[in-house]
Motif scaffolding. Structure first.
Motif, short mmCIF file in Angstrom:
data_model
loop_
_atom_site.label_atom_id
_atom_site.label_comp_id
_atom_site.label_asym_id
_atom_site.label_seq_id
_atom_site.Cartn_x
_atom_site.Cartn_y
_atom_site.Cartn_z
N LEU A 178 98.06 -21.13 61.75
CA LEU A 178 98.50 -22.40 62.34
C LEU A 178 99.11 -22.25 63.73
N LYS A 179 99.34 -21.04 64.20
CA LYS A 179 99.96 -20.89 65.52
C LYS A 179 99.10 -21.47 66.64
N TYR A 180 97.81 -21.62 66.40
CA TYR A 180 96.91 -22.17 67.42
C TYR A 180 96.95 -23.69 67.48
N GLU A 181 97.70 -24.32 66.58
CA GLU A 181 97.73 -25.78 66.52
C GLU A 181 98.76 -26.40 67.46
N GLY A 182 99.68 -25.58 67.97
CA GLY A 182 100.71 -26.11 68.84
C GLY A 182 100.17 -26.58 70.18
N GLY A 183 100.56 -27.79 70.59
CA GLY A 183 100.11 -28.33 71.87
C GLY A 183 99.91 -29.83 71.79
N VAL A 184 99.29 -30.39 72.80
CA VAL A 184 99.05 -31.84 72.85
C VAL A 184 97.68 -32.15 72.27
N HIS A 185 97.64 -33.04 71.29
CA HIS A 185 96.39 -33.47 70.65
C HIS A 185 96.08 -34.88 71.12
N ARG A 186 94.89 -35.08 71.65
CA ARG A 186 94.50 -36.38 72.21
C ARG A 186 93.51 -37.07 71.28
N VAL A 187 93.67 -38.38 71.11
CA VAL A 187 92.76 -39.15 70.27
C VAL A 187 92.13 -40.27 71.08
N GLN A 188 90.84 -40.50 70.84
CA GLN A 188 90.10 -41.59 71.47
C GLN A 188 89.50 -42.44 70.35
N ARG A 189 90.00 -43.68 70.21
CA ARG A 189 89.51 -44.55 69.14
C ARG A 189 89.98 -45.97 69.40
N VAL A 190 89.48 -46.90 68.58
CA VAL A 190 89.94 -48.28 68.63
C VAL A 190 91.18 -48.37 67.74
N PRO A 191 92.34 -48.61 68.32
CA PRO A 191 93.57 -48.64 67.52
C PRO A 191 93.60 -49.82 66.55
N ALA A 192 94.38 -49.66 65.50
CA ALA A 192 94.58 -50.76 64.55
C ALA A 192 95.29 -51.92 65.21
N THR A 193 95.99 -51.62 66.31
CA THR A 193 96.74 -52.66 67.02
C THR A 193 95.90 -53.36 68.10
#
Length: 362
Positions: A178-193
Motif C-alpha cells: 500500500l505504500k504506493y497509494e499515497g498521493g493525490v487521486h483524481r476523478v473524472q465523472r458526472v457528480p451526484a450533485t
C-alpha cells in the motif's frame, strides 16, 4: 554483488545459533528483531546455495558433453536454471525498504471539489477496504469525519495482517503493497450533485504511513499537549455530552492529531497516539532520505508519493497511474478492490529502478 552473500551466510548461521538459545526469547522484542532478520536472510541464502550448486553441475555437464551428446541437452536446461537463479538472487539482494513488513495507517482526505470530493474519498475508502478483504487483511476504523451526503471529509483506518504488526514472510506486509497509494487521486465523472450531466474533475488525497511500535518512536513526557473537548457530528450537532474527544499536539514537530470516534476519552487518546507515532516515524524516514546521497534516495524512494498519482475516469471506465504509465479499462473492478495489477506495476517499476541504482553504484 554476490560476494556479499558470503558475509550474510555467516550472519545467518550466527542468528540460527542465537535463536536456538532459550535465554534469547526472554526478551520478546529482541527475539522478534532477530527472527525478522533471520526470515529476511533465509531466502537469500537458500537461493545462493542453489545458484552455486547449479554452477557446479554446469561445469560437470560441460565436461561430459564433450564425449556424450546427451549431456548437451542437460547443459541447456542447467544454463536456463542458472540464469533464472541469477536474476532471482539479484532481486533478493536489492536494498529493501525496512518498513515493508509493517502494518499501516491509511488516511483518505477530501480535496478540491466540495461534496463530490468527499463522495470520491468514500469510494476510495471502500476500494481499500475491499482490497484488504480480498487479500485477507484486517481493517479497523480509527477516525472518521463524514460529509453531509455520506462521503468523508477525512477518514483514517488501520490496515494490518492477521498476525498483527508485521507479516510472516518478507515482502508480504501491508506497507510493501500500500505504500504506493499515497498521493493525490483524481476523478473524472458526472457528480451526484450535478444536475446538467456535465463531467467534473475533483481530487482526494491518500496518506499511507507505516504503523510504529512504541519502541520505534521516542516521545518525551513534556513533548505533548493534550486537550479534550466534546465530540460533534455533521452540522456541529453535539453527539456527546462529555469531553471525550482528544486533540494531541506534538510540540517539537507541531504535528496535531485529533480523535473523537470512540465514546471513551482513553480510547480516543490511544487512537490519536497511534496516528501520531506513525506520522513521526514517517517524518523521521523522510528526513533520513533527504540527508542520504542521491543514489541512496533513489533506492529508498523511486516512486514519488507527493504528486498526483492516478486518474479514475468513469465515462471511459479507465484507470491510469501516471508514475509508471499503467492504464486499464476495468475501473469498476478496481473500485471493487481488484488492485493487484496496478500495485504490481508500481512494485515492478520500483524494483527495476532499485536494480539500476544498485548497478550504477557497483
Amino acid at each position: 554483488m554476490f560476494e556479499a552473500v558470503e558475509e550474510l551466510i555467516g550472519e545467518h548461521a550466527d542468528l540460527e545459533k542465537r535463536l536456538a538459545d532459550p535465554a534469547v526469547h526472554a526478551d520478546q522484542a529482541n527475539a522478534r528483531k532477530l527472527n525478522k532478520r533471520y526470515a529476511e536472510l533465509t531466502p537469500i541464502i537458500g537461493t545462493y546455495r542453489s545458484w552455486k550448486l547449479t554452477g557446479e553441475d554446469i561445469e560437470t555437464a560441460r565436461e561430459y558433453a564433450q564425449d556424450d551428446p546427451d549431456f548437451a541437452a542437460e547443459l541447456k536446461v542447467l544454463d536456463k536454471q542458472r540464469a533464472e537463479l541469477t536474476e532471482k538472487l539479484r532481486l533478493l539482494l536489492v536494498p529493501r525498504d525496512p518498513h515493508d513488513e509493517k502494518d499501516v495507517i491509511l488516511e483518505v482526505k477530501a480535496g478540491e471539489g466540495g461534496e463530490e470530493s468527499a463522495l470520491f474519498a468514500g469510494d476510495l475508502l471502500r476500494m481499500y477496504l475491499r482490497y484488504a478483504e480480498r487479500v485477507g487483511w484486517k481493517t479497523e476504523l480509527i477516525e472518521a469525519n463524514e460529509s453531509d451526503l455520506g462521503g468523508y471529509k477525512d477518514v483514517q483506518v488501520a490496515v494490518k495482517t492477521k498476525g498483527g504488526n508485521g507479516a510472516t514472510e518478507p515482502g508480504q506486509g501491508v506497507w510493501a503493497r500500500l505504500k504506493y497509494e499515497g498521493g493525490v487521486h483524481r476523478v473524472q465523472r458526472v457528480p451526484a450533485t450535478e444536475s446538467q450531466g456535465r463531467i467534473h474533475t475533483s481530487a482526494a488525497g491518500v496518506l499511507v504511513t507505516p504503523e510504529a511500535e512504541e519502541v520505534e518512536v521516542e516521545i518525551g513526557p513534556n513533548d505533548l499537549r493534550i486537550d479534550v473537548y466534546r465530540s460533534s457530528g455533521p452540522g456541529g450537532q453535539s453527539v456527546n455530552t462529555t469531553d471525550s474527544a482528544v486533540r494531541i499536539t506534538h510540540l517539537p514537530s507541531g504535528l496535531v492529531v485529533s480523535c473523537q470516534n470512540e465514546k471513551s476519552q482513553l480510547q480516543n487518546k490511544e487512537s490519536a497516539m497511534r496516528i501520531l507515532r506513525s506520522r513521526l516515524l514517517a517524518a523521521a524516514q523522510e528526513e533520513a532520505d533527504q540527508e542520504a546521497s542521491d543514489a541512496r534516495r533513489s533506492q529508498v524512494r523511486t516512486v514519488d508519493r507527493s504528486e498526483r498519482i492516478r486518474t479514475y475516469n468513469y465515462p471511459e471506465n479507465r484507470i491510469s497511474d501516471h508514475r509508471v504509465g499503467f492504464k486499464a479499462y476495468n475501473l469498476d473492478q478496481v473500485l471493487d478492490g481488484d488492485l493487484d495489477a496496478m500495485i504490481q506495476a508500481c512494485v515492478d517499476a520500483d524494483s527495476a529502478a532499485k536494480l539500476a541504482a544498485a548497478g550504477d553504484a557497483g
